[in-house]
Design an enzyme around this catalytic site. Sequence first.
Site, PDB file in Angstrom:
ATOM      1  N   LYS A  90      -9.116   2.408  -9.792  1.00  0.00           N
ATOM      2  CA  LYS A  90      -9.529   1.007  -9.655  1.00  0.00           C
ATOM      3  C   LYS A  90      -9.309   0.253 -10.952  1.00  0.00           C
ATOM      4  CE  LYS A  90      -9.919   0.837  -6.367  1.00  0.00           C
ATOM      5  NZ  LYS A  90      -9.845   1.274  -5.003  1.00  0.00           N
ATOM      6  N   CYS A  95       5.041  -6.849   2.943  1.00  0.00           N
ATOM      7  CA  CYS A  95       5.682  -7.943   3.682  1.00  0.00           C
ATOM      8  C   CYS A  95       4.870  -8.270   4.928  1.00  0.00           C
ATOM      9  CB  CYS A  95       7.103  -7.645   4.115  1.00  0.00           C
ATOM     10  SG  CYS A  95       8.217  -7.346   2.752  1.00  0.00           S
ATOM     11  N   GLU A 100      -5.530  -0.251 -11.694  1.00  0.00           N
ATOM     12  CA  GLU A 100      -4.891  -1.097 -10.677  1.00  0.00           C
ATOM     13  C   GLU A 100      -5.154  -2.587 -10.894  1.00  0.00           C
ATOM     14  OE1 GLU A 100      -5.182  -0.785  -5.852  1.00  0.00           O
ATOM     15  OE2 GLU A 100      -6.834  -0.037  -7.023  1.00  0.00           O
ATOM     16  N   TRP A 158       7.120  -8.361  -0.323  1.00  0.00           N
ATOM     17  CA  TRP A 158       6.910  -7.376  -1.389  1.00  0.00           C
ATOM     18  C   TRP A 158       8.255  -6.682  -1.556  1.00  0.00           C
ATOM     19  CZ3 TRP A 158       7.128  -1.964  -1.914  1.00  0.00           C
ATOM     20  CH2 TRP A 158       6.506  -1.456  -3.062  1.00  0.00           C
ATOM     21  N   HIS A 206      -9.449  21.365 -22.776  1.00  0.00           N
ATOM     22  CA  HIS A 206      -8.154  22.030 -22.590  1.00  0.00           C
ATOM     23  C   HIS A 206      -6.992  21.088 -22.865  1.00  0.00           C
ATOM     24  CE1 HIS A 206     -10.163  25.561 -21.138  1.00  0.00           C
ATOM     25  NE2 HIS A 206     -10.856  24.817 -20.293  1.00  0.00           N
ATOM     26  N   GLU A 222     -11.235   7.905  -8.549  1.00  0.00           N
ATOM     27  CA  GLU A 222     -11.256   6.597  -7.883  1.00  0.00           C
ATOM     28  C   GLU A 222     -11.616   5.493  -8.891  1.00  0.00           C
ATOM     29  OE1 GLU A 222     -10.203   5.334  -5.331  1.00  0.00           O
ATOM     30  OE2 GLU A 222     -11.368   3.530  -4.982  1.00  0.00           O
ATOM     31  N   LYS A 281      -1.030  -4.407  -0.363  1.00  0.00           N
ATOM     32  CA  LYS A 281      -1.864  -3.569   0.492  1.00  0.00           C
ATOM     33  C   LYS A 281      -1.000  -3.125   1.664  1.00  0.00           C
ATOM     34  CE  LYS A 281      -6.676  -3.757   1.741  1.00  0.00           C
ATOM     35  NZ  LYS A 281      -7.183  -3.020   0.572  1.00  0.00           N
ATOM     36  N   ARG A 289      -0.258  -8.418   1.919  1.00  0.00           N
ATOM     37  CA  ARG A 289       0.825  -7.492   2.245  1.00  0.00           C
ATOM     38  C   ARG A 289       2.009  -7.615   1.285  1.00  0.00           C
ATOM     39  NH1 ARG A 289       0.200  -5.520   7.435  1.00  0.00           N
ATOM     40  NH2 ARG A 289       2.368  -4.870   7.455  1.00  0.00           N
ATOM     41  N   ASN A 319      10.182  -6.874   8.018  1.00  0.00           N
ATOM     42  CA  ASN A 319       9.270  -6.038   7.243  1.00  0.00           C
ATOM     43  C   ASN A 319       9.678  -4.594   7.479  1.00  0.00           C
ATOM     44  OD1 ASN A 319       7.048  -4.711   6.087  1.00  0.00           O
ATOM     45  ND2 ASN A 319       5.836  -4.916   7.941  1.00  0.00           N
ATOM     46  N   GLY A 320       9.933  -3.852   6.415  1.00  0.00           N
ATOM     47  CA  GLY A 320      10.333  -2.452   6.578  1.00  0.00           C
ATOM     48  C   GLY A 320      11.485  -2.134   5.648  1.00  0.00           C
TER      49      GLY A 320
HETATM   50  C1  F6R Z   1      -6.190   1.519  -4.091  1.00  0.00           C
HETATM   51  C2  F6R Z   1      -5.645   1.399  -2.745  1.00  0.00           C
HETATM   52  C3  F6R Z   1      -4.526   2.296  -2.360  1.00  0.00           C
HETATM   53  C4  F6R Z   1      -4.663   2.699  -0.874  1.00  0.00           C
HETATM   54  C5  F6R Z   1      -3.441   3.497  -0.434  1.00  0.00           C
HETATM   55  C6  F6R Z   1      -3.577   3.975   0.992  1.00  0.00           C
HETATM   56  O1  F6R Z   1      -7.234   0.619  -4.299  1.00  0.00           O
HETATM   57  O2  F6R Z   1      -6.060   0.567  -1.976  1.00  0.00           O
HETATM   58  O3  F6R Z   1      -4.467   3.418  -3.171  1.00  0.00           O
HETATM   59  O4  F6R Z   1      -5.828   3.439  -0.719  1.00  0.00           O
HETATM   60  O5  F6R Z   1      -2.293   2.701  -0.550  1.00  0.00           O
HETATM   61  O6  F6R Z   1      -3.761   2.923   1.876  1.00  0.00           O
HETATM   62  P1  F6R Z   1      -4.395   3.141   3.288  1.00  0.00           P
HETATM   63  O7  F6R Z   1      -5.803   3.552   3.111  1.00  0.00           O
HETATM   64  O8  F6R Z   1      -4.264   1.818   3.990  1.00  0.00           O
HETATM   65  O9  F6R Z   1      -3.587   4.215   3.955  1.00  0.00           O
END
Ligand code: F6R
Length: 608
Positions: free
Chosen positions: A486, A2, A489, A74, A505, A482, A603, A27, A99-100
């Site tokens: 990616k 948000c 996601e 969000w 295993h 990672e 994000k 966001r 937001n929250g």
């Molecule tokens: C994946 C991604 C998330 C963030 C996670 C932590 O591409 O971006 O897994 O890494 O939500 O976010 P931050 O780094 O902002 O604490």
Amino acid sequence: MCGIIAASTERSIGKLLIQGLYKMEYRGYDSAGIAMHTENKVAHLRALGKVKLLEDLMINEKPKGKVGIAHTRWATHGEPSEVNAHPHQSNERIFIVHNGIIENYLELKDELASKGYAFTSKTDSELIAHLLDSYLEEGSSLLKATKQLKDKLQGAYAIAALDHSDPNTLVLARNRSPLLIGLGEDENFAASDPLALADLTNKFLILEDGDVAKISPNNVEIFDKNNKACKRDIQIIDIKSEAASKGDYKHFMEKEIYEQPNAILNTLDGRVGGDDVLENIFGEGSNNLFAKVKRIQIAACGTSLHAGRVAANWFSAIAGLPTQIDYASEYRYKNPYVDKNTLLVTISQSGETADTLAALRYAKDQKYLASLAICNVPTSSLARESDFLLLTNAGPEIGVASTKAFTTQLIALMLLTLSLAKASGTNPKLRSRVIQALRQMPDIVEKSLELKGDIVDIASEIAQQDNALFLGRGMFYPIAKEGALKLKEISYIHAEAYPAGELKHGPLALIDERMPVVAIAPEHELAEKLVSNLEEVKARGGALYVFGNAKEKLSLERGKYISMPECDFLLTPILYTIPLQILSYEVALIRGTDIDQPRNLAKSVTVE
Ligand code: F6R
């Protein structure tokens, strides 16, 4: 998670609020809305979907106003829908954006319902509007009502509110969700992220937890957690407006992948000199502190946690320090044992991730030597609340999938490793070697970006599948994790990572011609064993996509070998991240997913 924006001005603000929402769409992007004082009423528009749909609505309805609030959502409580979208209102008098998460919302909802308030949404946020309205009914002003609100609400909130009967004023409140005020000439603003206001001002007041503020075009008043009038220091934050634009790239993610050589340069800038890392780059007194460190505890989430997992290898191999690493969301629930002289390290791009912040706040009451943050956002709560800090200086990251934030976190964590080793006089020759190698990283990463052509070929094969496995050993296992994160996601392909030796295993049962296996296989002490693991995949008909620098050691029947540039072994995790980012991006492009705003995600995860 948000984004909110508010403006109190003497000019028309519709466009400005929409532009601000666009910049905060990372966001959350399931619905958006706006409430604005117009000549005789508050215009209240909401749309299910992205900000573009709200903009279309605004173009149709053409409301004109100088004071207003807006929100991009969000969903947490209540599905994405028009009625659940913000702003929420009470009696056509109070309009709020939030937001929250309000933790005691059920209890408050019942209380308000018994007073006759009818709820139209399934959100926890709507009650904020009704609660404010109930205080106004008792004779409070909006400012007083917002101060009263603080005693009632439990949880995290950044709130902007307007009162129909006071057309110049907006009231704000902040607790554990980011909110800052932007100062203009005869106009003032507020937003969750300074990026939203980058074209309007570079002067900001960062609100603290418990603050309430009242803004009008010519005035800002702030009250602290005890409701005492207070001042917050003006901070100058210059954000280049091109940071929030894609330029010639198709997506922010693509732009951010290609920005990495420069971003790495910025992380290193002013931090290394001669053949060692400079003193106190983590803050005054950090070098003295580092001499006492005997153990490290890392807490982080997602991609940032993967950076921590790589660093745990470096702390041990270069600085001789054992490391405990935990998901930030799990850390405080396990009653962590804190050994003497342990340094708490948190890692976060946004610095607002609720779980990581909660871990830091929990750790402050434990017996850690100190807390240290690796973070990309200087104004963030994590950056401000940690004892020591190194900013990654990667520039704003807008694509939801983290790319340049990750590689710059790794650079910052290597600087931490070197600083810790230096403080205890460990490995001077190795330190000097790594410093030289770090200086070469921007060029080597640039070279790896040229692999795109080869990667596109692989992407077209992986894009046809529903699953993928990623393999790596030692410090490449977190890189495999990672790579898998990616891929899942942004392309929605189910992907998992394993240390290559674990394959036999259990996961080997999954291997057939429909299971692509991506292996990170630079030549190093484990490479031969890794080759044996890859042979096991081959023998079962699996297609192998190998990133390495010893092609002669492996013959492939199905799949492809990508020869990687050479770099110092200790920094190879950084280098091998790049092709995996490009691979996910290209696969997602073929599958036509929403790359910068993948479904269900946002994000900056500001809820626990
Ligand atoms: C994946 C991604 C998330 C963030 C996670 C932590 O591409 O971006 O897994 O890494 O939500 O976010 P931050 O780094 O902002 O604490």
